[in-house]
Design an enzyme around this catalytic site. Structure first.
Site, PDB file in Angstrom:
ATOM      1  CB  CYS A  71      -0.813   0.066   1.272  1.00 31.15           C
ATOM      2  SG  CYS A  71      -1.777   0.871   1.170  1.00 31.15           S
ATOM      3  CB  CYS A  77      -2.632   4.878   6.488  1.00 29.75           C
ATOM      4  SG  CYS A  77      -3.707   3.612   7.012  1.00 29.75           S
ATOM      5  CB  CYS A  80      -0.445  -1.810   6.922  1.00 31.96           C
ATOM      6  SG  CYS A  80      -2.107  -2.667   6.683  1.00 31.96           S
ATOM      7  CB  CYS A 162      -8.641   0.187   2.737  1.00 28.46           C
ATOM      8  SG  CYS A 162      -8.008  -0.700   4.402  1.00 28.46           S
ATOM      9  CD  GLN A 296     -13.734 -11.400  16.387  1.00 30.56           C
ATOM     10  OE1 GLN A 296     -13.483 -11.271  15.866  1.00 30.56           O
ATOM     11  NE2 GLN A 296     -14.764 -11.591  18.089  1.00 30.56           N
ATOM     12  CD  GLU A 346     -20.423  -7.543  26.345  1.00 27.73           C
ATOM     13  OE1 GLU A 346     -19.134  -8.673  25.614  1.00 27.73           O
ATOM     14  OE2 GLU A 346     -19.517  -6.249  26.414  1.00 27.73           O
ATOM     15  CG  ASP A 397     -13.079 -13.635  23.393  1.00 31.98           C
ATOM     16  OD1 ASP A 397     -11.717 -12.977  23.392  1.00 31.98           O
ATOM     17  OD2 ASP A 397     -13.033 -13.631  21.965  1.00 31.98           O
ATOM     18  CB  CYS A 424      -7.297  -9.183  22.434  1.00 32.47           C
ATOM     19  SG  CYS A 424      -8.590  -8.501  22.859  1.00 32.47           S
TER      20      CYS A 424
HETATM   21  N1  SAH Z   1     -15.761 -13.534  21.919  1.00 30.42           N
HETATM   22  C1  SAH Z   1     -16.549 -12.304  21.334  1.00 30.42           C
HETATM   23  C2  SAH Z   1     -15.952 -10.799  22.071  1.00 30.42           C
HETATM   24  C3  SAH Z   1     -14.982 -11.068  23.253  1.00 30.42           C
HETATM   25  S1  SAH Z   1     -14.409  -8.874  23.297  1.00 30.42           S
HETATM   26  C4  SAH Z   1     -17.350 -11.984  20.269  1.00 30.42           C
HETATM   27  O1  SAH Z   1     -17.002 -12.628  19.436  1.00 30.42           O
HETATM   28  O2  SAH Z   1     -18.280 -11.256  20.453  1.00 30.42           O
HETATM   29  C5  SAH Z   1     -15.228  -8.651  24.795  1.00 30.42           C
HETATM   30  C6  SAH Z   1     -15.989  -8.089  24.954  1.00 30.42           C
HETATM   31  O3  SAH Z   1     -16.176  -8.190  26.147  1.00 30.42           O
HETATM   32  C7  SAH Z   1     -16.191  -6.644  24.876  1.00 30.42           C
HETATM   33  O4  SAH Z   1     -17.257  -7.356  24.010  1.00 30.42           O
HETATM   34  C8  SAH Z   1     -16.827  -5.674  25.660  1.00 30.42           C
HETATM   35  O5  SAH Z   1     -17.832  -5.492  26.111  1.00 30.42           O
HETATM   36  C9  SAH Z   1     -16.716  -7.259  26.752  1.00 30.42           C
HETATM   37  N2  SAH Z   1     -16.526  -6.668  27.848  1.00 30.42           N
HETATM   38  C10 SAH Z   1     -15.814  -6.109  28.956  1.00 30.42           C
HETATM   39  N3  SAH Z   1     -15.810  -5.600  29.700  1.00 30.42           N
HETATM   40  C11 SAH Z   1     -16.756  -6.642  30.863  1.00 30.42           C
HETATM   41  C12 SAH Z   1     -17.092  -7.455  32.185  1.00 30.42           C
HETATM   42  N4  SAH Z   1     -16.231  -6.594  33.053  1.00 30.42           N
HETATM   43  N5  SAH Z   1     -17.767  -7.914  32.333  1.00 30.42           N
HETATM   44  C13 SAH Z   1     -18.716  -8.354  30.253  1.00 30.42           C
HETATM   45  N6  SAH Z   1     -17.962  -8.254  29.506  1.00 30.42           N
HETATM   46  C14 SAH Z   1     -17.017  -7.794  29.475  1.00 30.42           C
END
Ligand code: SAH
Length: 494
Positions: A71, A77, A80, A162, A296, A346, A397, A424
């Site tokens: 790019c 930007c 990347c 992009c 995602q 969540e 996650d 992550c």
């Molecule tokens: N696996 C999920 C993405 C997870 S990303 C999917 O594919 O949709 C992490 C997530 O944690 C986010 O959605 C965020 O809003 C949430 N989050 C952040 N702090 C939190 C907490 N204390 N309790 C519950 N969820 C939380």
């Protein structure tokens, strides 16, 4: 070491922000635009207590992992940051980062042996993003432009596409540009807060071929709607004319955002063509996606990452499973077909609405979703013995900051046989692995995954297993997070 000194430095590593790292007299120097293996003359621009920042003056010996960024605006930007590194070197670097974090911060001495590699993109590592957001505004000369913000300014550097997004974006950007020019539609000026068009958002269902185009406006509607729709329809047709896999324009939305804010999407949306949503799949699971929905970004790599999570969860159909930080329930729904019950929690209410709708869309009746902080909701359920207080497998996650300690405490009290940790951020994963190891869980294996080629990000999925006959030890945190936070908290201004 002083500002403006010039040193010849061998670059040994690369930071998450894409800066090369070398050493002068044992002190780390971070140098933008360099990669592992470079030998360079570096001018020191800022000296901190334990490290310094330098600027590349002259490349003396280019590393053999260097390549030409595909790019032309990759550097300006800022999206990347390692496109100038060949892809296999990017993957090696990301995998090593995960192993190093687990060793250094997590005290997992055999991390190398536990690593089951990194899942890199199998096809060319471009065109993987299913959602793009292009700011619309004025370029340096005050002309309407679609592109990205030039660093630290309000002006837009125009681009025609992009490379990380779907190729159809090129046709869509051109169509919107034509609409702006032919219909003399005003564009937003961040400084004055005046002008109509603020952002162009595109979403493409890679599995379904469905396309959504959304225009974020500083107003209530768009002028010359028919012309806009004609041009957008034409853009998708034009793409299809030479494409193997055809797309269909299913949704055109106008999103209203009249606030002077950095927030991109406003709270109200109107559908001006088709439906207010599109569909896409991750694996066999179907998702309904609206303008506001989280989904995602790299669906193909997500399927591989969550596929590995499913493998680590080792479900027979009899298990009660928790999906902590479940978002829109992607993992929950991925596991629901193989488990007895799945519980998700969540913090964002809209995400839980989506999770429930998607569970229904896929015909699952063994899922329950809760809104709130995982550490509060699950701790309450556990302490009152409510539904879901027993778990065989717990998946987490969390966001970049990792799991809340109270949640880790509750998880270990629930005593699941397996914990599948999707992360992550390898630094906080490593910290939490150490905490969990003191609570009786042993890291058994992990796999890194590259969801965002050319960025500094890396994801990891790991399996922790309950150790038999171990009494959890007292918790004393022993982490070396300083390095990590130091770099994060003190970015170079340049
Ligand atoms: N696996 C999920 C993405 C997870 S990303 C999917 O594919 O949709 C992490 C997530 O944690 C986010 O959605 C965020 O809003 C949430 N989050 C952040 N702090 C939190 C907490 N204390 N309790 C519950 N969820 C939380």
């Amino acid at each position: 070491m002083n500002k403006n000194d010039i040193y010849q430095i061998k670059i040994e590593d690369i930071s998450e922000e894409g800066m090369g790292i070398g050493h002068v007299d044992g002190m780390a120097v971070f140098v933008k635009d360099t990669v592992t293996g470079d030998l360079a003359d570096v001018k020191i621009v800022k000296v901190m207590k334990n490290y310094a920042f330098g600027r590349l003056e002259k490349l003396i010996e280019a590393s053999d992992v260097r390549c030409e960024a595909k790019c032309p605006v990759a550097r300006q930007c800022g999206g990347c940051i390692i496109q100038h590194m060949n892809y296999s070197a990017q993957l090696d670097m990301k995998k090593s980062r995960v192993i190093n974090c687990l060793k250094r911060i997590g005290k997992v001495e055999n991390a190398e042996e536990l690593c089951e590699g990194i899942l890199g993109m199998e096809e060319e590592p471009f065109h993987f993003r299913n959602k793009m957001q292009f700011p619309i505004g004025l370029d340096r000369e005050g002309r309407a432009a679609i592109g990205f913000y030039a660093q630290r300014t309000h002006s837009i550097i125009p681009i025609d596409n992009c490379l990380t997004g779907h190729p159809v974006n090129k046709n869509i950007i051109a169509a919107v540009k034509q609409y702006i020019d032919e219909c003399t539609v005003g564009v937003y000026d961040e400084e004055t807060g005046k002008g109509l068009l603020r952002h162009l958002i595109t979403r493409v269902g890679f599995a379904t071929g469905e396309v959504m185009v959304a225009l974020v406006v500083n107003g209530d509607s768009v002028p010359n709607k028919d012309k806009l729709l004609e041009l957008l329809g034409g853009a998708v047709d034009e793409y299809n004319a030479s494409a193997e896999k055809k797309l269909a324009l299913k949704s055109v939305m106008v999103n209203i955002n009249k606030q002077k804010t950095n927030r991109i999407i406003g709270f109200e949306s109107k559908c001006i063509f088709g439906e207010d949503h599109i569909f896409d799949y991750i694996g066999d699971v179907k998702f309904r996606i609206s303008v506001e929905s989280f989904f995602q970004i790299n669906a193909y790599q997500t399927e591989r990452l969550y596929g590995r999570a499913l493998q680590y969860a080792k479900l027979s159909g009899e298990e009660n499973v928790w999906d902590m930080y479940c978002g829109i329930g992607t993992i929950s729904l991925f596991l629901a077909g193989k488990a007895k019950e799945v519980y998700g929690v969540e913090i964002v209410p809209q995400a839980i609405e989506d999770a429930k709708q998607n569970a229904e869309l896929n015909g699952f009746s063994n899922t329950s979703f809760y809104v709130g902080k995982a550490e509060d909701v699950v701790t309450d359920i556990y302490s009152t013995g409510g539904q879901g207080s027993k778990a065989d497998v717990i998946v987490v996650d969390p966001p970049r900051k990792g799991c809340d300690e109270k949640l880790l405490e509750t998880i270990s009290s629930m005593s699941p046989d397996r914990i599948v940790y999707v992360s992550c951020n390898p630094a906080t994963l490593a910290r939490d692995v150490q905490i969990l190891s003191r609570k009786g869980y042993e890291l058994k294996k992990f796999t890194a995954c590259d969801m965002f080629p050319h960025s500094g990000h890396v994801e990891v999925v790991s399996l922790l297993q309950k150790m038999s006959n171990t009494r959890p030890k007292a918790i004393t945190l022993d982490v070396e997070m300083e390095d990590y936070y130091r770099i994060k908290g003190d970015r170079m201004n340049d």
